[in-house]
Write an enzyme that holds these catalytic residues in place. Structure first.
Site, mmCIF file in Angstrom:
data_model
loop_
_atom_site.group_PDB
_atom_site.id
_atom_site.type_symbol
_atom_site.label_atom_id
_atom_site.label_comp_id
_atom_site.label_asym_id
_atom_site.label_seq_id
_atom_site.Cartn_x
_atom_site.Cartn_y
_atom_site.Cartn_z
ATOM 1 N N THR A 220 27.636 -11.239 36.838
ATOM 2 C CA THR A 220 27.525 -12.676 36.844
ATOM 3 C C THR A 220 29.184 -12.739 35.539
ATOM 4 O O THR A 220 28.817 -12.117 34.798
ATOM 5 C CB THR A 220 26.819 -13.682 36.410
ATOM 6 O OG1 THR A 220 25.995 -13.672 37.808
ATOM 7 C CG2 THR A 220 27.389 -14.895 36.344
ATOM 8 N N ARG A 248 19.945 -18.755 49.565
ATOM 9 C CA ARG A 248 19.844 -18.615 48.217
ATOM 10 C C ARG A 248 20.602 -19.007 46.674
ATOM 11 O O ARG A 248 21.460 -18.626 47.148
ATOM 12 C CB ARG A 248 18.643 -17.015 48.401
ATOM 13 C CG ARG A 248 18.417 -17.180 46.407
ATOM 14 C CD ARG A 248 19.182 -16.360 45.535
ATOM 15 N NE ARG A 248 18.734 -15.668 43.660
ATOM 16 C CZ ARG A 248 19.178 -15.852 42.577
ATOM 17 N NH1 ARG A 248 20.340 -15.509 42.729
ATOM 18 N NH2 ARG A 248 18.874 -15.296 41.710
ATOM 19 N N GLY A 250 20.860 -19.117 42.507
ATOM 20 C CA GLY A 250 19.815 -19.292 41.338
ATOM 21 C C GLY A 250 20.043 -20.389 40.257
ATOM 22 O O GLY A 250 20.523 -21.014 40.077
ATOM 23 N N ASP A 251 20.293 -19.430 39.118
ATOM 24 C CA ASP A 251 20.513 -20.268 38.145
ATOM 25 C C ASP A 251 21.733 -21.098 37.799
ATOM 26 O O ASP A 251 22.054 -21.408 37.178
ATOM 27 C CB ASP A 251 19.703 -19.487 37.301
ATOM 28 C CG ASP A 251 20.964 -18.459 36.684
ATOM 29 O OD1 ASP A 251 20.912 -17.044 37.080
ATOM 30 O OD2 ASP A 251 21.190 -18.348 35.063
ATOM 31 N N THR A 271 23.338 -14.789 32.146
ATOM 32 C CA THR A 271 23.455 -13.497 33.368
ATOM 33 C C THR A 271 22.068 -12.856 33.503
ATOM 34 O O THR A 271 21.509 -12.250 32.131
ATOM 35 C CB THR A 271 24.078 -13.185 32.890
ATOM 36 O OG1 THR A 271 24.300 -11.624 34.038
ATOM 37 C CG2 THR A 271 24.510 -12.234 31.948
ATOM 38 N N GLY A 274 18.258 -14.357 38.328
ATOM 39 C CA GLY A 274 18.442 -16.089 38.412
ATOM 40 C C GLY A 274 16.735 -16.940 38.875
ATOM 41 O O GLY A 274 16.774 -18.072 37.916
#
Ligand code: ASP
Length: 354
Positions: A220, A248, A250-251, A271, A274
């Site tokens: 990321t 899905r 992630g964060d 990074t 997540g």
């Protein structure tokens, strides 16, 4: 008998002392791991970027690949720095630095993104302005060349914070953002990667991507900046995690988890795995530790990345900058692609040591 008890007590006390001294040396060792640069005088402006954390070791990278990463990190940070130097905003510097990494197949964001279980790229991004606490984010987009630009559009030109999938893509078209075919994001490297990971999953060696198990990395990209007006901003852009389920999230597109900026405290981009960053509300937690507990940037990032995340089971890293230009690049993985430029001092690093 008394003598024996006395000897036993001395023995137990000395064992306790030894443990205590081991603990304190561990603590100071942990402190030494802290990659935080405390500025002697307040920096007028500054910028930090990351290109992902994970199993990044010198032995895993050829010289030519290492040079390619260094060159791209340098290009990205100099792009943002120029904007700041010329009096541009932290938000713009963050966006433009991230664009350089999004366009490079070296990183897990936009072109070069990791692929989901269906072998497709689903992209997430977010950006936050520390002055206004305004924020924008997109999740699960598949045709936007630069997802961070769409996150910016959501922040500036919509009444929302987070748009996902088709709705986000329709909004991108309405805002005249660059649209590409989904195949634009897919590189041979990531195609081979997902096929290998799926095979491992079939053999029960891996059910979900784990950088440490597979000897791979998160890739990321993110950027945090402080501009000449004292404003902070943070942004993150990612393909998420390889072999993720369709849909899905992630964060990275979640404000407070993967990205957060507040002029009162700091700007953070994360990074890592997540799911753990979401559960730990990592970026906001760092800011909250500074705001409510009065911790310094170094203390707050150390607490979250070296204590709270590992306790939860999460791995990864963060970059952060505070209003005085103090910076932090912490990770609990083998390495993290990272660069900083504050007070004319440029640093580009990948591994623990350099
Ligand atoms: N944090 C990202 C996610 O879980 C992955 C990464 O940092 O590379 O989506």
């Amino acid at each position: 008998m008394k003598k024996i008890i006395l000897l036993l007590s001395i023995f137990i006390i000395s064992l306790g002392c030894e443990n205590a001294s081991q603990n304190s040396s561990k603590k100071s060792k942990q402190k030494n791991n802290t990659e935080t640069l405390q500025q002697e005088k307040k920096a007028e402006f500054g910028i930090v970027i990351h290109g992902g954390a994970g199993f990044i070791k010198k032995s895993n990278l050829s010289d030519s690949l290492e040079n390619a990463y260094r060159a791209k990190l340098k290009e990205a940070i100099l792009t943002g720095n120029k904007i700041l130097e010329n009096g541009g905003s932290a938000v713009e510097a963050v966006q433009r630095s991230i664009n350089i990494m999004e366009d490079s197949p070296l990183f897990n964001s936009a072109k070069g993104a990791v692929l989901n279980h269906e072998e497709k790229a689903e992209l997430d991004a977010s950006i936050m302005d520390g002055k206004t606490l305004n924020a924008g984010a997109v999740a699960g987009v598949t045709i936007i060349k630069n997802p961070i630009n769409l996150a910016f559009e959501v922040m500036e030109n919509s009444e929302h914070v987070l748009l996902s999938g088709k709705g986000a893509e329709n909004f991108a078209k309405a805002r005249n953002l660059e649209i590409v075919e989904p195949s634009y994001f897919i590189t041979d490297k990531q195609l081979q990667n997902i096929k290998r990971i799926k095979k491992q999953a079939e053999n029960k060696q891996a059910t979900f991507y784990n950088s440490d198990i597979n000897g791979e990395k998160f890739g990321t990209v993110g950027c945090v900046a402080l501009d000449k007006n004292g404003n902070l901003a943070a942004g993150t852009s990612t393909g998420g995690m390889a072999n993720k389920k369709f849909g899905r999230i992630g964060d990275s597109p979640i404000i407070g988890a993967g990205t957060y900026a507040n002029n009162k405290t700091c700007a953070v981009s994360g990074t890592g795995w997540g799911e753990y960053y979401l559960r730990g509300v990592v970026a906001y937690d760092i800011s909250a530790l500074m705001e409510y507990k009065g911790l310094s940037l170094a203390e707050a990032t150390n607490e979250v990345i070296h204590k709270k995340q590992p306790e939860l089971g999460g791995n990864g890293g963060i970059i952060a900058i505070d209003k005085n230009g103090n910076i932090s690049t912490e990770f609990n993985t083998a390495g993290m692609f990272r660069a900083s430029l504050v007070n004319d001092s440029l640093s580009i690093k990948m591994f623990k040591e350099n």
